[in-house]
Design an enzyme around this catalytic site. Structure first.
Site: not given
Length: 351
Positions: A35, A53-54, A96, A114, A182, A195
């Site tokens: 987004r 990405s991993r 983070h 955030k 998650r 979240d």
């Protein structure tokens, strides 16, 4: 005392398309990254040059789908990419700090989703490293970059609300436990607080300042995370905020900032683009500010602010200084202690 205003002020938010173009790398390929990229591409001149990405295959698929030139199979590789000016950390909460640290140690400016970190202690490490390196760092609390919230900011600056005594804010969203989100995973610091709850806590601390008292209670979810919590914050003067967040149910998700001269109501969802209603104390004709409810298509405003600040040589944004991010997390740490919420890597005594 000045008279009640005849109209609400206009937002001062610049057109995102006027922000200088930077080259962005994205750590993470989840819902919010998609987004963010879509909104920023539609409304700004920013360029996305790399994604990581991993899982290298996942990064390649994401890059192809979003027309991003380079896909990296490790975060370390992306932050070493010379075609990246600024890194957007869109990983799960528990990553983070590590993502921000990689970016800053790699000499990159950083915008971190955030909250800045799951705890104040981790966020302080990020803030300290950014200061030591002289690099830009901000929390991507997109709410405070929106035009709607610049109108709120102008009303707070003008004193048209009078002495603000009360903030009320709620955010609840139903999550299906069978959906595998998650938010139900304890190892990823699940539960509604990070979240969802970041929004009401950030609003309250932005408007009232840091509280001296935090009272909170919570209810567990069968998945092993917190399911909902409520908190009362009180400042040294006695001003109060009453806050609530839940993943059990959809709630109105509204907010109220109440002062001695007027009350400002933010219809839900209060943290997204939308209306404002200012009503004089004791009744009278309300004033309304209206903007399109574009939801996450307004994520472009935070990216544009980052680009403007970096071009001007700033290491922080005045719209969300790192000190404010730390204050919000300090309050959230206090809420967690009272609700017995322990995140990964913490001892039970830390929460």
């Amino acid at each position: 005392m000045s008279p009640f205003p005849s109209a609400l002020p206009a937002p001062r938010t610049p057109d995102p398309a006027t922000a200088p173009a930077l080259r962005w790398g994205v750590l993470g390929t989840g819902w919010i990254a998609e987004r963010f990229i879509g909104s920023v591409r539609r409304h700004t001149r920013q360029r996305f040059t790399a994604v990581a990405s991993r899982d290298g295959g996942h990064a390649a698929e994401f890059a192809a789908r979003h027309d991003i030139p380079r896909a990296h199979g490790s975060y370390e590789s992306l932050v070493a990419d010379p075609e990246v000016d600024v890194v957007y950390v869109a990983t799960p909460h528990t990553a983070h700090l590590s993502g921000a640290r990689l970016a800053l140690e790699g000499g990159k400016h950083v915008l971190v989703e955030k909250p800045l970190a799951p705890s104040e202690a981790e966020a302080a490490l990020t803030a300290r490293l950014a200061a030591e390196r002289g690099l830009f760092c901000a929390e991507a609390l997109w709410t405070l970059f929106l035009p709607r919230f610049d109108v709120v900011r102008r009303l707070l600056e003008s004193g048209d609300l009078g002495e603000i005594r009360t903030v009320l804010a709620d955010i609840g969203e139903y999550f299906d436990p069978a959906g595998g989100h998650r938010i139900f995973r304890p190892e990823l610091a699940g539960g509604p607080l990070l979240d969802l709850g970041t929004y009401p806590v950030a609003l309250a601390t932005w408007v009232l300042g840091a509280p001296d008292t935090v009272l909170a209670t919570g209810q567990p979810h069968p998945a092993g995370v917190n399911g909902q919590l409520s908190a009362v914050l009180r400042t040294a003067r006695g001003d109060q905020a009453v806050l609530h967040t839940t993943l059990f149910s959809d709630t109105p998700t509204t907010a109220v900032i109440a002062g001695t001269r007027a009350t400002l109501t933010l219809p839900g969802p209060f943290y997204q683009p939308g209306d404002l209603v200012l009503t004089p104390a004791g009744g009278g004709t309300p004033l309304t500010y209206t903007e399109p409810r574009t939801a996450h298509d307004a994520l472009c405003h935070e990216a544009a602010e980052v680009a403007r600040c970096i071009a001007e040589g700033r290491t922080q944004t005045p719209l969300r200084p790192l000190a404010d991010s730390l204050t919000t997390l300090r309050v959230m740490d206090g809420i967690r202690r009272q609700c017995g919420i322990v995140f990964p890597g913490e001892s039970p005594d830390a929460a």
